[in-house]
Design a protein around this motif. Sequence first.
Motif, short mmCIF file in Angstrom:
data_model
loop_
_atom_site.label_atom_id
_atom_site.label_comp_id
_atom_site.label_asym_id
_atom_site.label_seq_id
_atom_site.Cartn_x
_atom_site.Cartn_y
_atom_site.Cartn_z
N VAL A 97 -24.50 10.39 -2.43
CA VAL A 97 -23.47 9.36 -2.57
C VAL A 97 -22.88 9.50 -3.97
CG1 VAL A 97 -22.96 6.90 -2.56
CG2 VAL A 97 -24.73 7.81 -1.03
N CYS A 99 -19.99 8.05 -6.46
CA CYS A 99 -18.99 7.02 -6.75
C CYS A 99 -18.03 7.61 -7.77
CB CYS A 99 -19.67 5.77 -7.31
SG CYS A 99 -20.79 5.01 -6.12
N THR A 104 -14.87 7.31 -3.14
CA THR A 104 -16.30 7.43 -2.82
C THR A 104 -16.49 8.61 -1.87
OG1 THR A 104 -16.53 5.03 -2.94
CG2 THR A 104 -18.28 6.22 -1.82
N GLU A 106 -19.66 10.39 0.54
CA GLU A 106 -21.01 10.30 1.07
C GLU A 106 -21.20 11.44 2.05
OE1 GLU A 106 -23.34 7.24 3.95
OE2 GLU A 106 -22.34 6.35 2.20
N GLU A 108 -24.31 13.47 4.35
CA GLU A 108 -25.70 13.56 4.81
C GLU A 108 -25.95 14.97 5.31
OE1 GLU A 108 -28.86 11.18 7.67
OE2 GLU A 108 -26.76 10.58 7.64
#
Length: 119
Positions: A97, A99, A104, A106, A108
Amino acid sequence: MGSAESGNGPDEINWHDGVLVDLRFSGFEANEPEFTLVVDLYPNDDSSAVRRRYHCVGTGVTRFIMSGDIARLLKNRASGNIDLLRMEFTADTEILVACLFGGTLEVEARSFRLMESTT
């Protein structure tokens, strides 16, 4: 946090005031999606040092979300358009993640590694 050596996790180095240089997705044709984040980071906690180029590579990408304001990212790149990075962990995956000052990110994936660029 200390300096990142080849193959360490992304959370082994402080990303604050880093610069987002590039991001890439690849490997879709081989059914092995890979995400590469190219960043310029301070090698240690000394912000008077020169930033170094790093590649953060996630293999086995299962999910990603990105929201960003390009004008703000570009405006903030000189002083560093990365606010912070944190890693989260599930039983089978790692979640990066980031910032940003302007968005932003993210991602996985099965795993991430951070490597200093040799060029």
